[in-house]
Design a protein around this motif. Structure first.
Motif, PDB file in Angstrom:
ATOM      1  N   TYR A  81       0.865  -1.174   0.000  1.00  0.00           N
ATOM      2  CA  TYR A  81       0.000   0.000   0.000  1.00  0.00           C
ATOM      3  C   TYR A  81       0.903   1.225   0.000  1.00  0.00           C
ATOM      4  O   TYR A  81       1.993   1.192   0.560  1.00  0.00           O
ATOM      5  N   HIS A  82       0.472   2.288  -0.646  1.00  0.00           N
ATOM      6  CA  HIS A  82       1.258   3.538  -0.775  1.00  0.00           C
ATOM      7  C   HIS A  82       2.639   3.236  -1.351  1.00  0.00           C
ATOM      8  O   HIS A  82       3.653   3.726  -0.859  1.00  0.00           O
ATOM      9  N   ILE A 107       3.587   0.474   2.882  1.00  0.00           N
ATOM     10  CA  ILE A 107       3.397  -0.701   3.749  1.00  0.00           C
ATOM     11  C   ILE A 107       3.532  -1.933   2.867  1.00  0.00           C
ATOM     12  O   ILE A 107       2.758  -2.103   1.918  1.00  0.00           O
ATOM     13  N   VAL A 111       2.648  -5.411   2.714  1.00  0.00           N
ATOM     14  CA  VAL A 111       1.784  -6.351   3.442  1.00  0.00           C
ATOM     15  C   VAL A 111       2.155  -7.792   3.090  1.00  0.00           C
ATOM     16  O   VAL A 111       2.289  -8.631   3.974  1.00  0.00           O
ATOM     17  N   PRO A 165      -1.440 -12.515  13.302  1.00  0.00           N
ATOM     18  CA  PRO A 165      -1.812 -11.419  14.184  1.00  0.00           C
ATOM     19  C   PRO A 165      -2.622 -10.376  13.417  1.00  0.00           C
ATOM     20  O   PRO A 165      -2.544 -10.306  12.192  1.00  0.00           O
ATOM     21  N   SER A 166      -3.397  -9.597  14.153  1.00  0.00           N
ATOM     22  CA  SER A 166      -4.206  -8.554  13.523  1.00  0.00           C
ATOM     23  C   SER A 166      -3.288  -7.586  12.768  1.00  0.00           C
ATOM     24  O   SER A 166      -2.207  -7.249  13.244  1.00  0.00           O
ATOM     25  N   GLY A 167      -3.695  -7.201  11.579  1.00  0.00           N
ATOM     26  CA  GLY A 167      -2.901  -6.268  10.782  1.00  0.00           C
ATOM     27  C   GLY A 167      -1.828  -6.938   9.948  1.00  0.00           C
ATOM     28  O   GLY A 167      -1.108  -6.274   9.194  1.00  0.00           O
ATOM     29  N   ALA A 168      -1.711  -8.268  10.036  1.00  0.00           N
ATOM     30  CA  ALA A 168      -0.649  -8.982   9.304  1.00  0.00           C
ATOM     31  C   ALA A 168      -0.948  -9.098   7.811  1.00  0.00           C
ATOM     32  O   ALA A 168      -0.041  -9.378   7.019  1.00  0.00           O
ATOM     33  N   GLY A 169      -2.225  -8.913   7.448  1.00  0.00           N
ATOM     34  CA  GLY A 169      -2.555  -8.973   6.026  1.00  0.00           C
ATOM     35  C   GLY A 169      -3.471 -10.107   5.622  1.00  0.00           C
ATOM     36  O   GLY A 169      -3.570 -10.445   4.450  1.00  0.00           O
ATOM     37  N   LYS A 170      -4.219 -10.674   6.602  1.00  0.00           N
ATOM     38  CA  LYS A 170      -5.136 -11.778   6.299  1.00  0.00           C
ATOM     39  C   LYS A 170      -6.197 -11.353   5.284  1.00  0.00           C
ATOM     40  O   LYS A 170      -6.446 -12.055   4.311  1.00  0.00           O
ATOM     41  N   SER A 171      -6.832 -10.215   5.560  1.00  0.00           N
ATOM     42  CA  SER A 171      -7.913  -9.776   4.664  1.00  0.00           C
ATOM     43  C   SER A 171      -7.353  -9.480   3.278  1.00  0.00           C
ATOM     44  O   SER A 171      -7.965  -9.850   2.266  1.00  0.00           O
ATOM     45  N   THR A 172      -6.180  -8.856   3.233  1.00  0.00           N
ATOM     46  CA  THR A 172      -5.538  -8.559   1.944  1.00  0.00           C
ATOM     47  C   THR A 172      -5.297  -9.865   1.184  1.00  0.00           C
ATOM     48  O   THR A 172      -5.613  -9.969  -0.002  1.00  0.00           O
TER      49      THR A 172
HETATM   50  P1  ADP Z   1      -5.592  -8.259   8.792  1.00  0.00           P
HETATM   51  O1  ADP Z   1      -6.775  -8.719   8.022  1.00  0.00           O
HETATM   52  O2  ADP Z   1      -4.583  -9.338   9.044  1.00  0.00           O
HETATM   53  O3  ADP Z   1      -5.932  -7.539  10.050  1.00  0.00           O
HETATM   54  P2  ADP Z   1      -5.253  -6.371   6.573  1.00  0.00           P
HETATM   55  O4  ADP Z   1      -5.050  -7.183   5.358  1.00  0.00           O
HETATM   56  O5  ADP Z   1      -6.604  -5.766   6.797  1.00  0.00           O
HETATM   57  O6  ADP Z   1      -4.783  -7.199   7.867  1.00  0.00           O
HETATM   58  O7  ADP Z   1      -4.203  -5.173   6.570  1.00  0.00           O
HETATM   59  C1  ADP Z   1      -2.782  -5.386   6.499  1.00  0.00           C
HETATM   60  C2  ADP Z   1      -2.045  -4.042   6.602  1.00  0.00           C
HETATM   61  O8  ADP Z   1      -2.312  -3.240   5.459  1.00  0.00           O
HETATM   62  C3  ADP Z   1      -2.463  -3.215   7.804  1.00  0.00           C
HETATM   63  O9  ADP Z   1      -1.310  -2.538   8.279  1.00  0.00           O
HETATM   64  C4  ADP Z   1      -3.447  -2.234   7.229  1.00  0.00           C
HETATM   65  O10 ADP Z   1      -3.456  -1.043   7.977  1.00  0.00           O
HETATM   66  C5  ADP Z   1      -2.915  -2.023   5.820  1.00  0.00           C
HETATM   67  N1  ADP Z   1      -3.978  -1.736   4.832  1.00  0.00           N
HETATM   68  C6  ADP Z   1      -5.023  -2.549   4.533  1.00  0.00           C
HETATM   69  N2  ADP Z   1      -5.771  -2.012   3.543  1.00  0.00           N
HETATM   70  C7  ADP Z   1      -5.182  -0.830   3.219  1.00  0.00           C
HETATM   71  C8  ADP Z   1      -5.467   0.202   2.254  1.00  0.00           C
HETATM   72  N3  ADP Z   1      -6.517   0.112   1.428  1.00  0.00           N
HETATM   73  N4  ADP Z   1      -4.646   1.272   2.208  1.00  0.00           N
HETATM   74  C9  ADP Z   1      -3.576   1.353   3.026  1.00  0.00           C
HETATM   75  N5  ADP Z   1      -3.239   0.420   3.938  1.00  0.00           N
HETATM   76  C10 ADP Z   1      -4.027  -0.655   4.042  1.00  0.00           C
END
Ligand code: ADP
Length: 225
Positions: free
Chosen positions: A14-15, A22, A24, A43-50
């Protein structure tokens, strides 16, 4: 063995190129075989959703490839990816995201009707799915008239309505109290096993992770087993 989902060297930033970049995913590899149920622990924020969004063709990777049902989807058209997603992928989130103005039954029949299934067949499949997760008696109820656990069971049925090849779940019981979470997870596993579906299920809960076939861990942008 039949590979349903294969991620190779997937990177996501990202960015990108900016001071606040970041990273991810830094080269994530994953292979999901037919009928396999794998937990994604991170862990939370590790990138699971991504990762789940890239695997399910809702988002694209910056590098690496995603193959679904034996076909490399990376670099294909938006339309091709949308068609593949509709045909092969079911999503479940932490919150049910059911359509509030429709009944449980309608929430499960609508995606089937959109895919060209007859009303009669769609209703019959919806009732079978509801029955299999123990909420057939809630068929005519709207989401607001159900408990969180019941609504989530209906969301599982909706995700399976069009008979996908792979189920991607982002903390599917994370919103429920521990006892309900346990029962709802059992219902999900029953449904997955009955249909022979492959699933990648993100969870923080190590007890739930232990009930799946194997576990992969996402940390530092890579997947390890
Ligand atoms: P998880 O599901 O494991 O909590 P995410 O995949 O939601 O993690 O996010 C992984 C990292 O990428 C986090 O640091 C989050 O803040 C960042 N992030 C997620 N989506 C975006 C986005 N659209 N723009 C910028 N940063 C993002």
């Amino acid at each position: 063995m039949n590979k349903i989902l294969e991620l190779s060297g997937v990177e996501k930033y990202y960015h990108r190129g900016k001071p606040n970049e970041i990273a991810v995913l830094r080269g994530a590899d994953l292979m999901l075989n037919a009928g396999e149920v794998v937990s994604l622990v991170a862990p939370s924020g590790a990138g699971k959703s991504t990762l789940l969004h890239i695997a399910g063709l809702l988002d694209t990777a910056d590098a690496g490839t995603v193959a679904l049902n034996g076909k490399v989807m990376t670099g294909t058209s938006d339309r091709a990816r949308t068609m593949a997603r509709r045909a092969d992928v079911g999503f479940i989130y932490q919150f049910h995201h059911l359509l509030p103005e429709f009944s449980a039954l309608e929430n499960i029949t609508l995606p089937q009707l959109a895919a060209g299934v007859s009303a009669r067949a769609a209703k019959s499949r919806a009732m079978d799915l509801l029955d299999s997760v123990g909420v057939a008696d809630r068929a005519d109820h709207r989401p607001a008239e159900m408990s969180g656990g019941q609504a989530q069971r209906v969301a599982f049925c909706r995700a399976l309505a069009n008979d996908p090849k792979v189920l991607l779940a982002d903390e599917p019981t994370g919103n429920l109290d521990p006892a309900t979470s346990d029962q709802v997870f059992e219902a999900l596993m029953k449904l997955v096993r009955e249909t022979g579906l492959s699933a990648l299920i993100a969870t923080h809960n190590m007890d739930l992770a232990a009930r799946m076939d194997r576990s992969v861990r996402l940390d530092g942008g890579v997947l390890t087993s």
